[in-house]
Design a protein around this motif. Structure first.
Motif: not given
Length: 451
Positions: A268-274, A276-277, A283-284
């Protein structure tokens, strides 16, 4: 002058004034009668013309046979935006055939549009093409297109119960059928669809998604896994490497992981999401990248590239699916080119989407190195899954059905590239370097044709 003489003068003057007023009144009455006669004559002339001529303002009544023939060339269009104009609807349907007339229905008391319209074509063949536009986006709303029915006098087509008191005139009270689980499910399904179809530029901006992902933990666009999982699982295997582009905070990757698919990369292009993920779902594999580039992903890396409603974030800012801006066209081209680059030779691209086939497939046909298999799911609204396998050619049925939506230069380009690619693959006398050079030449010409 005596008093009697003075009185006679006054009486004579009064008589003169009265006579003058009477003459004036009589003349005025005659004038009114002449004007009334003139108006009656004008009215008679207009009535006579209406009986003897068929002007555009007063067309003659159609016979039942003529009305049925006209209806056979027409379609009903529902869920039309209240601000729509005849010209906009005509533009939306003109690719189907010559549009003879567009009628937007209005309330006869308030003058407000009712939210539906009729489109009459010059020939019946255009109706079949128009039906393909059912569920297409028009002014940000998903319209419904069906054949126009011919109403028969004295026969109701609404199945509406009679009005009045008594059992037959009442609607059920309490929970009743409106509160059943199935009805509420359809309403929720429709609400999700309408929310997704909202035309808003913010959906294509990184700032919007960064801010949203700071607070939002999960949101599922279009539909849940249970709605389309059976179709998806037919085309993937647990050992496949999967790249989920534009993953957002959907639970799709986790739902696949729970079913045995362990090799999943979320992008994803959202660094915030990445970030947090990486913390919450280690595991991803997590990658921060733009799906229009996939610049961090090596070529021919993945068995599957999966996306769910991510491509629509690029197109929601467009007013019409028929006329994308050049920026959007470039973004779509870059997305499909990047996907083809990172897929293995026999890899698959799977897109879960609400974009209708007549909009999505022609654009994908511009990239000749995969086939396209569309599938449909959903009850109230139809949604779509597009499965494309690298190294295969589009079927003759797909080409016949959707190639008309391509411009001539795109169609010629597709045929040219497919032919040259086939010749390159079957010519066993060519060296590996020659094959690579020919493929690069084809790609270069193809890229230039898209500019």
């Amino acid at each position: 002058m005596s008093q009697e003489d003075s009185q006679d003068v006054v009486e004579n003057n009064d008589s003169y004034i009265m006579d003058s007023e009477m003459d004036s009144l009589e003349e005025r009455m005659k004038q009114i009668e002449r004007e009334a006669e003139s108006l009656r004559q004008m009215q008679n002339d207009v009535s006579q013309k209406m009986l003897t001529t068929s002007s555009p303002q007063f067309p003659p009544a159609l016979t039942p046979e003529e009305k049925a023939e006209q209806d056979a060339r027409s379609v009903y269009v529902g869920n039309v935006d209240y601000g729509a104009t005849n010209e906009e609807l005509q533009s939306h349907f003109e690719s189907c055939g010559e549009v003879k007339r567009v009628t937007i229905l209005h309330d006869k008391y308030t003058g407000s549009p009712k939210g539906f319209a009729y489109v009459e074509f010059a020939n019946e063949e255009a109706v079949d093409s128009a039906l393909e536009l059912s569920d297409s986006l028009f002014r940000g709303r998903q319209i419904k297109v069906i054949k126009k029915r011919t109403n028969k006098p004295g026969i109701s087509t609404t199945n509406r119960p009679p009005r009045g008191r008594g059992i037959r005139g009442r609607m059920p009270r309490g929970r009743g059928f409106l509160a059943t689980r199935g009805f509420r499910g359809r309403i929720a399904f429709r609400a999700r669809a309408l929310l997704f179809m909202e035309v808003n530029n913010k959906y294509s901006t990184k700032v919007y998604w960064d801010d949203r992902f700071k607070e939002e933990e999960s949101y599922e666009w279009i539909a849940n896994f249970d709605d389309f999982g059976d179709i998806l699982l037919e085309f993937i295997e647990p050992e496949y490497s999967i790249l989920h582009i534009g993953c957002g905070n959907s639970k799709l990757s986790q739902q696949l992981f729970d079913r045995g698919f362990k090799n999943i990369t979320n992008l994803d292009f959202s660094s915030v999401l990445v970030e947090k993920g990486k913390i919450n779902e280690p595991h991803f594999s997590w990658v921060c990248d733009d799906m229009t580039k996939l610049s961090t992903i090596p070529s021919k890396t993945f068995d599957i590239v999966l996306e769910k409603a991510a491509i629509e974030s690029i197109t929601t800012k467009e007013k019409s699916q028929w006329s994308y801006s050049q920026d959007t066209i470039n973004d779509l081209d870059n997305i499909f080119q990047s996907i083809q680059r990172v897929l293995k030779d026999d890899g698959r691209f799977i897109s879960i989407s609400f974009t209708q086939p007549h909009f999505r497939i022609p654009h994908m046909l511009r990239f000749p190195y995969w086939d396209i298999i569309p599938a449909t799911f959903g009850d109230y609204f139809h949604f779509f899954i597009y499965i494309s396998t690298m190294g295969k050619e589009p079927s003759a049925e797909i080409l016949k059905k959707y190639q008309n939506f391509l411009t001539n230069d795109r169609s010629d380009n597709l045929r040219l590239n497919n032919k040259e690619k086939d010749e390159g693959m079957v010519n066993q006398t060519q060296t590996e370097e020659e094959l690579i050079e020919e493929e690069n030449s084809i790609l270069q010409r193809f890229s230039l044709s898209l500019m």
